[in-house]
Enzyme design. Structure first.
Site, mmCIF file in Angstrom:
data_model
loop_
_atom_site.group_PDB
_atom_site.id
_atom_site.type_symbol
_atom_site.label_atom_id
_atom_site.label_comp_id
_atom_site.label_asym_id
_atom_site.label_seq_id
_atom_site.Cartn_x
_atom_site.Cartn_y
_atom_site.Cartn_z
ATOM 1 N N CYS A 171 13.961 10.709 6.695
ATOM 2 C CA CYS A 171 13.929 10.305 8.113
ATOM 3 C C CYS A 171 15.324 10.331 8.732
ATOM 4 O O CYS A 171 15.440 10.458 9.942
ATOM 5 C CB CYS A 171 13.260 8.955 8.268
ATOM 6 N N LYS B 108 0.878 -1.174 0.000
ATOM 7 C CA LYS B 108 0.000 0.000 0.000
ATOM 8 C C LYS B 108 0.917 1.226 0.000
ATOM 9 O O LYS B 108 1.439 1.614 1.028
ATOM 10 C CB LYS B 108 -0.876 -0.007 1.259
ATOM 11 N N GLU C 285 10.136 16.194 15.141
ATOM 12 C CA GLU C 285 10.586 15.935 13.773
ATOM 13 C C GLU C 285 9.849 16.919 12.859
ATOM 14 O O GLU C 285 8.624 16.873 12.753
ATOM 15 C CB GLU C 285 10.257 14.501 13.349
ATOM 16 N N GLU D 210 9.703 1.593 10.651
ATOM 17 C CA GLU D 210 10.728 2.638 10.529
ATOM 18 C C GLU D 210 10.005 3.969 10.632
ATOM 19 O O GLU D 210 9.231 4.347 9.751
ATOM 20 C CB GLU D 210 11.505 2.526 9.218
#
Ligand code: TXE
Length: 498
Positions: free
Chosen positions: A296, A186, A394, A262
């Site tokens: 990331c 997906k 973040e 992750e």
């Protein structure tokens, strides 16, 4: 900013895709249109799949797993398919890079380099398929022999994000296939095209039908249903920490599927006073600006020795100001567009928060108007303190927060002062300092006197709230296996009942 001529044209109209189920294209679903974030024109039309489509894809992957059409092949045969896929990828590199740019907004030169990295993933996966093995215990005495078999975990669900749609996919797919698993992918709803193109490539390479299936649609509906699916044995999710947490709940509430996660990062780059400051400045500027900081493993916290901090920030700001931000279809562009409106708003809100919280804006902080698309200039904040939101959250954009330290211990403490542990980079020419920092900073990917280097041989993944498990390389293949301990008795049994 350079005003070079665009070297690639936009498509005449949007490209229409189906979704990939059991070795065939399927269509006839409601369509959603993706606009290029760099040009504001429609570029792709993607089916909005239903939960029934997802169920059909999981059933196809289940059939393909249970009849062993893939897991029953030798590692050499599986590796052969992966090598053929690598060859086709090589031939179609520029086409894949083009669609990646149109949906994501990243520069074309970067996208091509990423596809090269994807080819390497398939080649590495091919080798790993042949080398995957278990273990044996010849130490259990003459009457017992022990073997440890590695078996594929089964049907894997794979949910991928929009920042590296094809690279993140290819850091997983060849290793999942090498293990013998089958899968349902997906992709992010805004960057589905290249995941669908891969379906065609794998089929041409000889992958049996049903082994790789792609369902497109929203995370809230299709993604969530995949995480909750009782017939999915393992889920690999790459995305936000919030959705990662919901995957853990969904796994617990359904079938305890195995998880690989992750998630986010707030990665330190630590510059000691004996570092090569010019090299470190170049690496920091590259690291935070690459992929517009929507990465990331971007180094988003600069932790720099006070003695050299002024000099370093001056070097760094000069580098950042020279970065060529612009149209991603222009060969000369180094930094393209922000991928989604939501992400653009998030980044700009953090730039405003940084200023409101009292950090000093050294360079950047503004948007660039190219007439279409959304562009943010690489941004450096100095005088950041640990409680500020730009120090903790973040941001996932080209925004670097700079802190200062006096001692090595203080640098290590600052580097570890985050809930995340995805990556870190340390800069020092002194072996003792560099190794001490490497041992003490908690992060899954580590760079010493370099940044974002590596290849698919090396495992990827995070410590702390950055996730669970490892992807890529032999570690990545093993992640998609489970071990079975086999005990074989030799000779006559000692009877329990006389
Ligand atoms: O991520 P989401 P978003 C971080 C980054 C970014 C933030 C939000 O900080 O600002 O996440 O980005 C699917 N069940 N990262 O909102 O929603 C979704 O369709 C199952 C870091 O785009 O996590 C997409 O395929 N799946 C990260 C994928 O999850 C769901 C990369 C990621 O989207 C779902 C991306 C649900 N309930 C964002 N909701 C990294 N580690 O590189 C959404 N999805």
């Amino acid at each position: 900013m350079d005003k070079t001529t665009r070297s690639l044209a936009l498509p005449a109209g949007p490209r229409r895709f189906g979704f990939w189920l059991d070795g065939k294209w399927e269509g006839g679903r409601e369509i959603f249109t993706r606009h290029s974030p760099a040009h504001d024109v429609p570029v792709t039309e993607i089916p909005r799949c239903t939960v029934e489509d997802l169920n059909a894809a999981v059933a196809a992957a289940r059939r393909a797993f249970e009849d062993r059409r893939w897991s029953g092949l030798s590692g050499a045969e599986r590796g052969g398919v992966l090598l053929r896929a690598a060859e086709i990828l090589r031939a179609r590199r520029d086409e894949i890079a083009y669609w990646e740019v149109l949906e994501n907004g990243k520069p074309i030169s970067q996208a091509r380099a990423e596809i090269e990295g994807c080819i390497a993933c398939f080649e590495t996966g091919a080798g790993a398929a042949r080398l995957l093995h278990g273990d044996s215990f010849n130490s259990l005495g003459d009457k017992l022999f022990g073997m440890v078999l590695r078996e594929p975990v089964g049907v894997v669900g794979l949910i991928t994000p929009w920042n590296f749609p094809f690279l993140i996919l290819c850091e997983r797919v060849p290793f999942i296939l090498a293990s013998g698993c089958t899968m349902v992918v997906k992709p992010s709803e805004v960057t589905s095209a290249t995941t669908l193109i891969l379906a065609e490539i794998l089929a041409e390479a000889g992958l049996p039908a049903g082994v790789y299936n792609v369902v497109t649609g929203s995370g809230r509906v299709i993604g969530q249903a995949l995480t909750e699916h009782p017939d999915v044995d393992m889920l690999s999710f790459t995305g936000s920490t919030a959705v990662g947490r919901s995957c853990v709940h969904a796994a617990a509430d359904s079938n305890f599927k195995k998880l690989g996660l992750e998630l986010g990062g707030k990665n330190p780059i630590v510059v000691f006073k004996d570092a090569d400051l010019a090299d470190a400045a170049d690496a920091a500027a590259f690291g935070i600006s690459f992929n517009t900081g929507q990465c990331c493993v971007s180094p988003s916290r600069l932790i720099v020795a006070r003695e050299v901090a002024e000099e370093f920030e001056t070097l760094l700001a000069a580098k950042m100001a020279k970065i060529r931000v612009g149209d991603p279809l222009d060969e000369a562009t180094q930094v393209g567009a922000i991928t989604t409106n939501a992400q653009n708003d998030t980044i700009l809100s953090y730039i405003a928060k940084g200023q409101a919280e009292g950090a000093r804006l050294v360079t950047g902080g503004d948007v660039i108007d190219l007439g279409a698309g959304q562009y943010i200039r690489p941004t450096l904040f100095s005088g950041v303190t640990p409680e500020m939101s730009i120090a903790r959250d973040e941001i996932f954009g080209p925004v670097l927060s700079s802190f200062r330290f006096d001692t090595v211990e203080e640098a290590i403490a600052l580097a570890n002062d985050t809930v995340y542990g995805l990556a870190a980079s340390v800069w020092s020419k002194d072996l003792d300092t560099a190794l001490l920092a490497t041992r003490r900073i908690r992060a899954g990917r580590f760079w010493v006197n370099t940044i974002m280097a590596g290849g698919p041989e090396m495992p990827l993944g995070g410590f702390k709230q950055s996730g669970w498990g490892r992807e890529a390389g032999v570690y990545g293949v093993e992640e998609y296996t489970q071990v079975k301990s086999v005990h074989i008795e030799l000779g006559k049994r000692n009877h329990w009942i006389g």
